[in-house]
Scaffold this motif. Structure first.
Motif, PDB file in Angstrom:
ATOM      1  N   PHE A 296       0.727  -1.153   0.015  1.00 58.25           N
ATOM      2  CA  PHE A 296      -0.029   0.014  -0.005  1.00 58.25           C
ATOM      3  C   PHE A 296       0.997   1.233  -0.065  1.00 58.25           C
ATOM      4  O   PHE A 296       2.054   1.316   0.220  1.00 58.25           O
ATOM      5  N   ASP A 297       0.355   2.414  -0.195  1.00 55.17           N
ATOM      6  CA  ASP A 297       1.031   3.788  -0.238  1.00 55.17           C
ATOM      7  C   ASP A 297       0.836   4.257   1.218  1.00 55.17           C
ATOM      8  O   ASP A 297       1.748   5.256   1.523  1.00 55.17           O
ATOM      9  N   LEU A 298      -0.128   3.860   2.138  1.00 50.91           N
ATOM     10  CA  LEU A 298      -0.507   4.389   3.336  1.00 50.91           C
ATOM     11  C   LEU A 298      -1.156   3.425   3.968  1.00 50.91           C
ATOM     12  O   LEU A 298      -2.161   2.827   3.538  1.00 50.91           O
TER      13      LEU A 298
ATOM     14  N   ALA B  46       5.086  -2.635   7.847  1.00 52.51           N
ATOM     15  CA  ALA B  46       4.685  -1.847   6.737  1.00 52.51           C
ATOM     16  C   ALA B  46       5.971  -1.099   6.113  1.00 52.51           C
ATOM     17  O   ALA B  46       5.891  -0.665   4.880  1.00 52.51           O
ATOM     18  N   ALA B  47       7.185  -0.619   6.937  1.00 54.10           N
ATOM     19  CA  ALA B  47       8.067   0.021   6.428  1.00 54.10           C
ATOM     20  C   ALA B  47       8.740  -0.452   5.028  1.00 54.10           C
ATOM     21  O   ALA B  47       8.801  -1.600   4.702  1.00 54.10           O
TER      22      ALA B  47
ATOM     23  N   LEU C  58       8.044   5.954  17.723  1.00 60.62           N
ATOM     24  CA  LEU C  58       7.968   4.710  17.330  1.00 60.62           C
ATOM     25  C   LEU C  58       8.220   4.651  15.640  1.00 60.62           C
ATOM     26  O   LEU C  58       8.568   3.592  15.112  1.00 60.62           O
ATOM     27  N   GLY C  59       8.034   5.844  15.260  1.00 54.99           N
ATOM     28  CA  GLY C  59       8.233   6.018  13.641  1.00 54.99           C
ATOM     29  C   GLY C  59       6.758   6.120  12.923  1.00 54.99           C
ATOM     30  O   GLY C  59       6.925   6.211  11.646  1.00 54.99           O
ATOM     31  N   ALA C  60       5.829   6.428  13.604  1.00 56.22           N
ATOM     32  CA  ALA C  60       4.388   6.848  13.031  1.00 56.22           C
ATOM     33  C   ALA C  60       4.715   8.060  12.212  1.00 56.22           C
ATOM     34  O   ALA C  60       5.430   9.134  12.749  1.00 56.22           O
TER      35      ALA C  60
ATOM     36  N   GLN D 131       5.536  11.194   0.644  1.00 57.96           N
ATOM     37  CA  GLN D 131       6.137   9.578   0.301  1.00 57.96           C
ATOM     38  C   GLN D 131       6.458   9.720  -1.163  1.00 57.96           C
ATOM     39  O   GLN D 131       7.406   9.227  -1.741  1.00 57.96           O
ATOM     40  N   ALA D 132       5.522  10.374  -2.061  1.00 54.00           N
ATOM     41  CA  ALA D 132       5.679  10.250  -3.660  1.00 54.00           C
ATOM     42  C   ALA D 132       7.099  11.071  -3.769  1.00 54.00           C
ATOM     43  O   ALA D 132       7.846  10.650  -4.714  1.00 54.00           O
ATOM     44  N   THR D 133       7.182  12.332  -3.216  1.00 55.43           N
ATOM     45  CA  THR D 133       8.458  13.050  -3.454  1.00 55.43           C
ATOM     46  C   THR D 133       9.610  12.251  -2.865  1.00 55.43           C
ATOM     47  O   THR D 133      10.753  12.263  -3.700  1.00 55.43           O
TER      48      THR D 133
END
Length: 463
Positions: free
Chosen positions: A45-47, A66-67, A89-91, A115-117
């Motif tokens: 997924f993208d998110l 998910a990373a 925690l990385g959210a 994320q796309a960038t």
């Protein structure tokens, strides 16, 4: 269309969130917990949008699963503590339930854009001699450039590339053309500053025989030569007013008229323009047509100067050095540590072009397998004065017995040689090594490499 995974154990909330996202053109999948989400493979997924408190494993476990896909945490416990813990925690971010629809959509849009960038890949470009190369650099500013190229290239709109001289504007224009629907058609590149003002209209739009003195034959202009392809006008800020008016008609009507002709011709050309000047400011002084500026600036790509690309400079230097070595048949040349330091710290007003010239100079002038600052024609950055002991300690930058010691800077080797020759008559090897801040073994290895013989003391008689 972005793919989003919702992980929420309450079916009512999950369904409402799904409908909200689907209304805004997102493709949505659902899971009731971490175990169910694991089966859907969250990395596809993208998110991922997950509730913090789920039956069984907590939603924060998805951050690792998910990373590198970002995870947006939802929590009913809108305390700063739970939000901070999730972020630690990385959210990527958090939203509080019950959430505001507009706020949630804005957060989702921002995260997907970021994320796309970040995932933008440097485009591969074929140069004018047919060699294929990938644009170099991964700093944030270049990630934005790559993303803009990827999105803009297929759109077939006019593009204005802005950046200082030598930043690679033509490379971006080639990437835009080669990733566009016109890639099979010609790309015509014109430097407006390189053509005399009296000839620029003839070069761009062509002329009929006898149109002016010296026009002994009809000539097709470069705009017409780019028909069905792309016309790249570099340094468009240097275009004279009459040529600006003609170019505006090309953009507005898709028509050209040769000098000396009453006949107009239709052309289908995509225009990409580039400049190092502020066209909007030039329009205020009358040097550039404001209506042409607005026609050109449909999409804008800003190239960062080399001095703002600290993380990329040495990577670019290594690539340019390899090309220069192949060109001059001097494979194996390397930059000394001093040269790399100077390259990293230099202001580079001429940007990549200036760096390329310096490296070519270094390849030609280098006497050994290392290129030093003097070979590049660059001054070493000024150093603060230091105590003698501090200077001596810098001799041992590499670990003891390091096989790569031959990459030490020439200036340090000179200092070592001078220090040893000056003091070895008064000091033992142990004292020399202590003063230099190195081991006796390292002292011996440096003597061997630099060819400094060990001074033998007077022989003592027995008895």
């Amino acid at each position: 269309m972005s793919r989003i995974l919702i992980v929420e154990d309450e079916a009512i909330i999950r369904g409402a969130l799904r409908r909200l996202l689907e209304r805004h053109d997102h493709e949505v999948s659902e899971a009731g917990g971490v175990a169910e989400a694991r089966e859907l493979d969250p990395q596809r997924f993208d998110l991922v949008i997950s509730d913090l408190r789920l039956p069984g494993e907590p939603g924060t476990d998805l951050i690792t699963l998910a990373a590198p896909v970002p995870v947006l945490i939802m929590t009913s416990y809108a305390s700063m503590r739970s939000a901070v813990e999730a972020l630690k925690l990385g959210a990527v971010d958090y939203v509080a339930k019950p959430f505001d629809h507009d706020e949630l959509l804005e957060t989702v849009s921002r995260v997907l854009h970021q994320q796309a960038t970040r995932q933008a890949e440097p485009p591969a470009v074929t140069d004018e001699v047919g060699q294929r190369q990938t644009m170099i650099g991964n700093c944030p500013a270049m990630q934005v450039v790559y993303s803009r190229i990827r999105k803009t290239a297929p759109a077939d709109v006019t593009v204005l590339i802005q950046g200082e001289s030598g930043t690679g504007k033509e490379l971006v224009a080639r990437a835009l053309h080669q990733q566009s629907k016109r890639a099979a058609a010609p790309l015509i590149c014109v430097n407006c500053a390189a053509i005399p003002e009296t000839l620029i209209e003839s070069e761009l739009f062509g002329h009929e025989k006898g149109a002016f003195t010296g026009a002994n034959a009809a000539r097709t202009g470069l705009v017409e030569a780019a028909d069905r392809g792309t016309l790249f006008l570099d340094e468009i800020g240097e275009l004279p007013p009459d040529a600006q008016a003609r170019l505006l008609r090309v953009l507005q009507e898709g028509e050209i008229r040769k000098i000396g002709s009453v006949e107009t011709r239709h052309v289908d050309v995509r225009l990409i323009a580039a400049t190092h000047r502020d066209l909007h400011s030039l329009s205020k002084t009358g040097e550039f047509r404001l209506d042409l500026y607005y026609r050109l600036n449909v999409m804008q790509i800003d190239l960062p100067p080399l001095r703002d690309r600290e993380d990329d400079i040495l990577e670019i230097a290594d690539a340019l050095l390899a090309k220069a070595c192949r060109r001059h048949d001097r494979e194996g040349l390397r930059l000394s540590r001093a040269a790399r330091r100077v390259i990293r710290d230099a202001p580079w007003p001429g940007n990549v072009r200036e760096l390329e010239n310096a490296l070519e100079r270094g390849v030609i002038l280098a006497e050994s397998h290392l290129i030093h600052p003097d070979d590049l024609g660059l001054a070493a950055p000024p150093r603060q004065s230091a105590a003698p002991e501090t200077r001596v300690m810098s001799l041992d930058e590499s670990p003891e017995g390091d096989d790569d010691a031959d990459t030490d800077d020439l200036s340090l080797e000179d200092y070592f040689q001078h220090f040893v020759l000056e003091h070895q008559d008064q000091m033992s090897e142990t004292e020399l090594a202590q003063k230099l801040g190195i081991s006796r073994k390292c002292l011996w290895e440096r003597r061997q490499r630099l060819g400094i013989p060990r001074k033998k003391g007077p022989r003592r008689s027995a008895g």
